[in-house]
Design a protein around this motif. Structure first.
Motif, PDB file in Angstrom:
ATOM      1  N   GLU A  46      64.911 -16.321  51.417  1.00 22.58           N
ATOM      2  CA  GLU A  46      63.943 -14.642  51.327  1.00 22.58           C
ATOM      3  C   GLU A  46      62.983 -14.247  50.489  1.00 22.58           C
ATOM      4  N   GLN A  47      62.766 -15.429  49.641  1.00 25.47           N
ATOM      5  CA  GLN A  47      61.635 -15.246  49.173  1.00 25.47           C
ATOM      6  C   GLN A  47      60.472 -15.755  49.589  1.00 25.47           C
ATOM      7  N   GLU A  48      60.645 -16.289  50.554  1.00 26.94           N
ATOM      8  CA  GLU A  48      59.306 -17.659  51.247  1.00 26.94           C
ATOM      9  C   GLU A  48      58.931 -16.077  52.726  1.00 26.94           C
ATOM     10  N   ALA A  49      60.483 -15.691  53.130  1.00 19.83           N
ATOM     11  CA  ALA A  49      60.309 -14.214  54.178  1.00 19.83           C
ATOM     12  C   ALA A  49      58.718 -13.592  54.070  1.00 19.83           C
ATOM     13  N   PHE A  50      58.409 -13.006  52.779  1.00 21.26           N
ATOM     14  CA  PHE A  50      57.163 -12.814  52.445  1.00 21.26           C
ATOM     15  C   PHE A  50      55.811 -13.921  53.099  1.00 21.26           C
ATOM     16  N   LYS A  55      77.446 -22.636  45.882  1.00 25.38           N
ATOM     17  CA  LYS A  55      76.197 -22.335  45.512  1.00 25.38           C
ATOM     18  C   LYS A  55      74.933 -23.200  46.335  1.00 25.38           C
ATOM     19  N   SER A  56      74.910 -24.323  46.844  1.00 25.82           N
ATOM     20  CA  SER A  56      73.256 -24.463  47.607  1.00 25.82           C
ATOM     21  C   SER A  56      73.651 -23.597  48.768  1.00 25.82           C
ATOM     22  N   SER A  57      74.488 -23.265  49.601  1.00 30.59           N
ATOM     23  CA  SER A  57      74.462 -21.511  50.321  1.00 30.59           C
ATOM     24  C   SER A  57      73.872 -20.577  49.368  1.00 30.59           C
ATOM     25  N   GLN A  58      74.072 -20.288  48.416  1.00 35.00           N
ATOM     26  CA  GLN A  58      73.264 -18.875  48.101  1.00 35.00           C
ATOM     27  C   GLN A  58      72.127 -19.592  47.656  1.00 35.00           C
ATOM     28  N   GLN A  59      71.415 -20.765  47.007  1.00 36.74           N
ATOM     29  CA  GLN A  59      70.498 -20.977  47.051  1.00 36.74           C
ATOM     30  C   GLN A  59      69.313 -21.141  47.820  1.00 36.74           C
TER      31      GLN A  59
END
Length: 123
Positions: free
Chosen positions: A36-40, A26-30
């Motif tokens: 991915e969100q911060e990549a932008f 669960k932690s790995s997925q989060q």
């Protein structure tokens, strides 16, 4: 019907609404989702810094004019800027921090007027 963990594909045992096989998955997925969100954000920040560096390189005296293609060839992207200022003529200067540019067409050629931020631009 057996559910599989979306991270490691092992069988999920427990409550019917449980998604992950373990807290580690669960932690790995989060963590991956956050990256991915911060990549932008990182991409935008990188381009802003690149634009600033390029504008600073070509504007050593405070104001200069040069062909757009020169800046674009170095990786300058005019769609990324931190703020803008509109002068009395209605022209809009876009800034990457303290270095700005105004897109012009002069004698049929696309050019940029490069400027540095001035105190009178505050208002």
């Amino acid at each position: 019907m057996m559910k599989k963990c979306p991270v490691c594909q092992t069988e999920v045992v427990g409550r019917s609404d449980k998604i992950y096989c373990s807290p580690a998955c669960k932690s790995s997925q989060q963590y991956e989702q956050r990256l991915e969100q911060e990549a932008f954000y990182f991409e935008v920040d990188r381009q802003l810094k690149k634009n600033r560096r390029i504008l600073r390189k070509y504007n050593q005296v405070g104001m200069t004019t040069l062909r757009q293609e020169v800046l674009l060839a170095e990786g300058f992207n005019p769609r990324f800027f931190t703020h803008y200022w509109k002068n009395g003529k209605g022209q809009v200067y876009f800034f990457c921090y303290e270095f700005g540019f105004l897109a012009l067409q002069e004698q049929g050629k696309e050019k940029f007027v490069l400027v540095t931020w001035q105190p009178y631009m505050q208002h």
